[in-house]
Design a protein around this motif. Structure first.
Motif, mmCIF file in Angstrom:
data_model
loop_
_atom_site.group_PDB
_atom_site.id
_atom_site.type_symbol
_atom_site.label_atom_id
_atom_site.label_comp_id
_atom_site.label_asym_id
_atom_site.label_seq_id
_atom_site.Cartn_x
_atom_site.Cartn_y
_atom_site.Cartn_z
ATOM 1 N N ALA A 5 73.277 13.165 53.843
ATOM 2 C CA ALA A 5 72.409 12.230 54.563
ATOM 3 C C ALA A 5 71.491 12.980 55.514
ATOM 4 O O ALA A 5 71.680 14.175 55.782
ATOM 5 N N THR A 6 70.508 12.257 56.029
ATOM 6 C CA THR A 6 69.678 12.766 57.117
ATOM 7 C C THR A 6 70.131 12.099 58.409
ATOM 8 O O THR A 6 70.607 10.960 58.402
ATOM 9 N N VAL A 7 69.995 12.828 59.508
ATOM 10 C CA VAL A 7 70.418 12.302 60.810
ATOM 11 C C VAL A 7 69.232 12.375 61.763
ATOM 12 O O VAL A 7 68.629 13.439 61.939
ATOM 13 N N GLY A 8 68.900 11.241 62.361
ATOM 14 C CA GLY A 8 67.804 11.188 63.317
ATOM 15 C C GLY A 8 68.247 10.562 64.625
ATOM 16 O O GLY A 8 69.373 10.074 64.752
ATOM 17 N N VAL A 9 67.358 10.601 65.615
ATOM 18 C CA VAL A 9 67.645 10.051 66.945
ATOM 19 C C VAL A 9 66.751 8.843 67.176
ATOM 20 O O VAL A 9 65.538 8.900 66.932
ATOM 21 N N ARG A 10 67.348 7.760 67.658
ATOM 22 C CA ARG A 10 66.589 6.547 67.953
ATOM 23 C C ARG A 10 66.856 6.135 69.400
ATOM 24 O O ARG A 10 68.006 6.105 69.841
ATOM 25 N N GLU A 11 65.779 5.849 70.109
ATOM 26 C CA GLU A 11 65.836 5.363 71.488
ATOM 27 C C GLU A 11 66.552 6.335 72.428
ATOM 28 O O GLU A 11 67.053 5.935 73.477
ATOM 29 N N GLY A 12 66.640 7.574 72.044
ATOM 30 C CA GLY A 12 67.182 8.604 72.918
ATOM 31 C C GLY A 12 68.687 8.621 73.087
ATOM 32 O O GLY A 12 69.239 9.566 73.657
ATOM 33 N N SER A 13 69.378 7.584 72.584
ATOM 34 C CA SER A 13 70.825 7.534 72.800
ATOM 35 C C SER A 13 71.607 7.110 71.563
ATOM 36 O O SER A 13 72.814 6.882 71.641
ATOM 37 N N THR A 14 70.928 7.014 70.428
ATOM 38 C CA THR A 14 71.588 6.563 69.204
ATOM 39 C C THR A 14 71.224 7.483 68.044
ATOM 40 O O THR A 14 70.056 7.862 67.877
ATOM 41 N N LEU A 15 72.235 7.835 67.251
ATOM 42 C CA LEU A 15 72.008 8.626 66.044
ATOM 43 C C LEU A 15 71.963 7.687 64.846
ATOM 44 O O LEU A 15 72.816 6.802 64.706
ATOM 45 N N LEU A 16 70.976 7.896 63.991
ATOM 46 C CA LEU A 16 70.808 7.053 62.811
ATOM 47 C C LEU A 16 71.031 7.910 61.564
ATOM 48 O O LEU A 16 70.306 8.872 61.321
ATOM 49 N N ILE A 17 72.043 7.536 60.785
ATOM 50 C CA ILE A 17 72.403 8.283 59.577
ATOM 51 C C ILE A 17 71.897 7.520 58.362
ATOM 52 O O ILE A 17 72.253 6.352 58.158
ATOM 53 N N THR A 18 71.072 8.176 57.555
ATOM 54 C CA THR A 18 70.544 7.569 56.330
ATOM 55 C C THR A 18 71.103 8.337 55.139
ATOM 56 O O THR A 18 70.794 9.524 54.950
ATOM 57 N N LEU A 19 71.930 7.669 54.341
ATOM 58 C CA LEU A 19 72.624 8.320 53.232
ATOM 59 C C LEU A 19 71.731 8.446 52.005
ATOM 60 O O LEU A 19 70.885 7.584 51.743
ATOM 61 N N PHE A 20 71.946 9.507 51.242
ATOM 62 C CA PHE A 20 71.222 9.681 49.985
ATOM 63 C C PHE A 20 71.788 8.767 48.899
ATOM 64 O O PHE A 20 71.056 8.306 48.027
ATOM 65 N N ASP A 21 73.094 8.534 48.963
ATOM 66 C CA ASP A 21 73.774 7.723 47.947
ATOM 67 C C ASP A 21 74.634 6.681 48.659
ATOM 68 O O ASP A 21 75.500 7.025 49.466
ATOM 69 N N GLU A 22 74.414 5.414 48.362
ATOM 70 C CA GLU A 22 75.146 4.350 49.053
ATOM 71 C C GLU A 22 76.633 4.344 48.719
ATOM 72 O O GLU A 22 77.435 3.767 49.456
ATOM 73 N N HIS A 23 77.019 5.008 47.635
ATOM 74 C CA HIS A 23 78.432 5.043 47.261
ATOM 75 C C HIS A 23 79.256 5.936 48.200
ATOM 76 O O HIS A 23 80.490 5.893 48.167
ATOM 77 N N THR A 24 78.596 6.711 49.014
ATOM 78 C CA THR A 24 79.316 7.604 49.928
ATOM 79 C C THR A 24 79.472 7.018 51.330
ATOM 80 O O THR A 24 80.058 7.664 52.203
#
Length: 253
Positions: free
Chosen positions: A129-148
């Protein structure tokens, strides 16, 4: 019995008439009273002293390089292994320091390892997955495959990162709010780092012992000295990284 004179291990008999000879008396061998006096001059031979060699060309043991090719290869192997262990520990402490200071970055999730059914070896989160920062206090994980997604959620819970509670947004997105670290959380971060530091010290010492066992170096050899200096160097690095983290976690508010 006739008096005898011993000179240089040679026995020379002297007759009474010889002893009373004026020539001997005047020559100092016989005294006027007729007693035999003999002056022996001892010749002493002294061993010639060796010339003192200059030490200006000597190289101290601490500055001599390892010249044996096999020892050089073993030294390079040991150094690479020790460096890898210390680099890993440095990254772990950097992530712990970021959490202690309240900085939210994707590196906070670097310790996460995900177990997949079709892969016996755990994989890093950034491989799934990719990991990003939202609103300075939250990590957002976006998976490549929804089965994981469920496996990633389980890995987040098992990671042991203080305050990490995943919230699934949809089939491919997980949100992880990062709370502001408390005093207790900072103490726990440092306690965990201390345990890791001791593990790294053990790894460095084991590598040192393994190298000496393979090399079978002679006692007091330059190889033994250089390997010990190498081990001490990386142990000091671990100590410094730990001390810096302690300062950061104790001073942060």
């Amino acid at each position: 019995m006739l008096p005898q004179l011993f000179l240089r291990n040679a026995r020379i008999p002297l007759a009474r008439s010889v002893i009373s000879s004026p020539a001997l008396i005047h020559g100092g061998l016989v005294s006027a009273s007729g007693r035999l006096t003999c002056r022996l001059e001892l010749q002493r031979s002294y061993a010639s002293k060796n010339k003192v060699k200059s030490t200006s060309s000597f190289v101290p043991g601490s500055k001599q390089p390892i010249t044996n090719e096999a020892a050089q290869q073993e030294y390079a192997k040991a150094e690479a292994a020790m460096q890898t262990s210390v680099d890993w520990f440095r990254k772990e402490c950097a992530a712990s320091e970021a959490r202690a200071l309240g900085r939210v970055t994707p590196a906070l999730l670097s310790p996460v390892r995900v177990k997949l059914p079709d892969n016996p070896k755990p994989v890093r989160l950034d491989e799934l997955a990719t990991v990003g920062v939202r609103e300075g206090s939250t990590l957002l994980i976006t998976l490549f495959d929804e089965h994981t997604v469920k496996h990633v959620e389980a890995a987040l819970y098992d990671s042991g990162i203080p305050g990490v509670v995943p919230h699934r947004q949809d089939g491919r997105t997980i949100k992880v709010p990062i709370p502001k670290p408390t005093i207790e959380a900072r103490k726990e971060l440092f306690a965990a780092a201390k345990r890791k530091a001791e593990d790294i010290r053990v790894q460095v010492r084991k590598q040192h012992a393994a190298s000496l066992k393979r090399g079978k170096y002679e006692k007091h050899s330059i190889e033994l000295e250089e390997f010990q200096k190498l081990t001490d160097k990386y142990i000091r690095e671990v100590d410094k990284i730990t001390a810096d983290l302690q300062k950061a976690t104790s001073s942060s508010k």
